[in-house]
Design a protein around this motif. Structure first.
Motif, PDB file in Angstrom:
ATOM      1  N   CYS A 104       1.860  48.454  52.127  1.00  0.00           N
ATOM      2  CA  CYS A 104       1.162  49.144  53.224  1.00  0.00           C
ATOM      3  C   CYS A 104       1.480  50.636  53.204  1.00  0.00           C
ATOM      4  O   CYS A 104       0.584  51.477  53.359  1.00  0.00           O
ATOM      5  CB  CYS A 104       1.558  48.538  54.568  1.00  0.00           C
ATOM      6  N   TRP A 105       2.761  50.964  53.006  1.00  0.00           N
ATOM      7  CA  TRP A 105       3.146  52.375  52.986  1.00  0.00           C
ATOM      8  C   TRP A 105       2.414  53.142  51.880  1.00  0.00           C
ATOM      9  O   TRP A 105       2.079  54.320  52.058  1.00  0.00           O
ATOM     10  CB  TRP A 105       4.651  52.502  52.804  1.00  0.00           C
TER      11      TRP A 105
ATOM     12  N   ASN B  66       8.456  51.148  62.681  1.00  0.00           N
ATOM     13  CA  ASN B  66       7.983  50.144  61.734  1.00  0.00           C
ATOM     14  C   ASN B  66       6.543  49.742  62.037  1.00  0.00           C
ATOM     15  O   ASN B  66       5.746  49.501  61.125  1.00  0.00           O
ATOM     16  CB  ASN B  66       8.902  48.923  61.773  1.00  0.00           C
TER      17      ASN B  66
ATOM     18  N   ASN C  63       8.089  59.225  61.737  1.00  0.00           N
ATOM     19  CA  ASN C  63       8.903  58.012  61.677  1.00  0.00           C
ATOM     20  C   ASN C  63      10.347  58.370  61.998  1.00  0.00           C
ATOM     21  O   ASN C  63      11.000  59.080  61.231  1.00  0.00           O
ATOM     22  CB  ASN C  63       8.797  57.380  60.277  1.00  0.00           C
TER      23      ASN C  63
ATOM     24  N   GLY D 236       4.218  52.667  60.973  1.00  0.00           N
ATOM     25  CA  GLY D 236       4.170  52.769  59.521  1.00  0.00           C
ATOM     26  C   GLY D 236       3.230  51.744  58.907  1.00  0.00           C
ATOM     27  O   GLY D 236       2.423  52.067  58.030  1.00  0.00           O
TER      28      GLY D 236
ATOM     29  N   ILE E  33      -0.849  54.792  52.979  1.00  0.00           N
ATOM     30  CA  ILE E  33      -0.867  55.836  54.013  1.00  0.00           C
ATOM     31  C   ILE E  33      -1.431  57.123  53.423  1.00  0.00           C
ATOM     32  O   ILE E  33      -0.945  57.615  52.402  1.00  0.00           O
ATOM     33  CB  ILE E  33       0.550  56.079  54.573  1.00  0.00           C
TER      34      ILE E  33
ATOM     35  N   TRP F  80       9.673  61.993  58.133  1.00  0.00           N
ATOM     36  CA  TRP F  80      10.717  60.971  58.258  1.00  0.00           C
ATOM     37  C   TRP F  80      11.991  61.629  58.759  1.00  0.00           C
ATOM     38  O   TRP F  80      12.454  62.619  58.189  1.00  0.00           O
ATOM     39  CB  TRP F  80      10.971  60.317  56.899  1.00  0.00           C
TER      40      TRP F  80
ATOM     41  N   ILE G  96       5.861  56.172  50.026  1.00  0.00           N
ATOM     42  CA  ILE G  96       5.009  56.951  50.938  1.00  0.00           C
ATOM     43  C   ILE G  96       4.507  58.176  50.183  1.00  0.00           C
ATOM     44  O   ILE G  96       5.307  59.000  49.721  1.00  0.00           O
ATOM     45  CB  ILE G  96       5.792  57.367  52.194  1.00  0.00           C
TER      46      ILE G  96
ATOM     47  N   ARG H 197      12.486  52.555  49.340  1.00  0.00           N
ATOM     48  CA  ARG H 197      11.326  52.234  50.166  1.00  0.00           C
ATOM     49  C   ARG H 197      10.497  53.482  50.474  1.00  0.00           C
ATOM     50  O   ARG H 197       9.275  53.465  50.381  1.00  0.00           O
ATOM     51  CB  ARG H 197      11.785  51.570  51.473  1.00  0.00           C
TER      52      ARG H 197
ATOM     53  N   GLY I 181      -0.799  52.397  57.154  1.00  0.00           N
ATOM     54  CA  GLY I 181      -1.251  51.927  55.851  1.00  0.00           C
ATOM     55  C   GLY I 181      -2.369  50.916  55.934  1.00  0.00           C
ATOM     56  O   GLY I 181      -3.064  50.670  54.948  1.00  0.00           O
TER      57      GLY I 181
END
Length: 300
Positions: A228-229, A114, A132, A117, A232, A238, A267, A263, A121
């Protein structure tokens, strides 16, 4: 600090540096001139947790893995609460110390995932590739939960948090195996060396600040995380375990998986891998497979 365990291939070395007013313990594997991978461990864990995965790398890497604040051999800040942005601040300072220029490879597990990640971003120019390992975030919250959360936090501040101690190091190893039944006796014994220490009373205590047990007064705001993601720019690998135990707090599996996928859709450049026969500590359960997937991802 190194281990004498028979199956350990790559011995680590320790370094202590000053980061944002704390003495930080940083673990290194590999030669300093090799390509760098930064690794951040999860909640109530330590940097040595990555040992089994590092042992299976076939390329030369300089792995840099700190004990995060209040874990392992890194200082605790001496406060009664931990604020998540401090982990970002610490990571930023660590990167400035070891790789002041350019982009780096970042890997995180659980809480550490977390952190990386959000960081990727926030400072996308500093991240070359991101791995991740089960960094789901926390359950979605709603503003109306705030009064109750603040009240719970205030109530907890009235009592000193404590962590259980153990009669022997082997009892610590048994505790690790209770949490993760897939953990072999040898791996549990190895981890117990770094996860605990003997105190003045002859009891073995966990190397984690009890304040980590306190409820955070701040709600998890998932929309901010996804914002934020979305920023990136690095490719992201992942990895999720097929037998993960996150459903006990993310909700029933079918609903929880839908929320996780929602979620992850934020990305931009994402590669997903489901790791079979593994639980949340997938880097302990399937270290060889993870090492293979990570190297293929970083080298392509």
């Amino acid at each position: 600090m190194t281990s004498t365990h028979s199956s350990i291939i790559s011995a680590s070395r320790s370094e202590f540096i000053q980061i944002r007013g704390l003495q930080y313990h940083v673990r290194h594997w590999g030669e300093p001139d090799a390509p760098v991978i930064f690794m951040l461990h999860g909640w109530m864990d330590v940097s040595a947790s990555f040992q089994f995965m590092v042992d299976h790398f076939t390329q030369d890497w300089h792995v840099i893995a700190p004990d995060l604040r209040g874990f392992g051999l890194t200082d605790a800040p001496g406060t009664d609460a931990y604020w998540f942005p401090d982990y970002l601040g610490d990571l930023d300072a660590l990167l400035d110390h070891y790789v002041p220029d350019g982009a780096v490879n970042l890997l995180g597990h659980s809480m550490g995932a977390n952190v990386v990640g959000l960081y990727a971003g926030t400072r996308p120019e500093r991240v070359r590739k991101l791995v991740n390992l089960e960094g789901f975030g926390m359950p979605t919250t709603h503003p109306k939960q705030a009064p109750g959360r603040y009240r719970k936090w205030l109530d907890e501040l009235r009592q000193q948090p404590e962590l259980r101690t153990y009669a022997s190091q082997s009892d610590v190893a048994a505790r690790l195996q209770k949490t993760n039944p897939r953990l072999t006796n040898e791996r549990a014994a190895f981890l117990s060396e770094f996860w605990s220490r003997e105190n003045a009373e002859g009891r073995w205590e966990i190397l984690g600040d009890p304040a980590h047990k306190q409820t955070s007064p701040l709600l998890f705001r998932v929309e901010e995380v996804m914002a934020c993601w979305e920023q990136i720019t690095a490719p992201v690998l992942w990895m999720q375990a097929d037998d993960t135990n996150v459903w006990h707090w993310m909700g029933p599996k079918e609903e929880g998986q839908k929320e996780i996928d929602r979620r992850l859709a934020h990305i931009p450049d994402l590669q997903k891998e489901m790791i079979m026969d593994a639980g949340h500590m997938l880097h302990h359960d399937q270290p060889a497979l993870l090492a293979q997937l990570i190297e293929a991802f970083l080298l392509k």
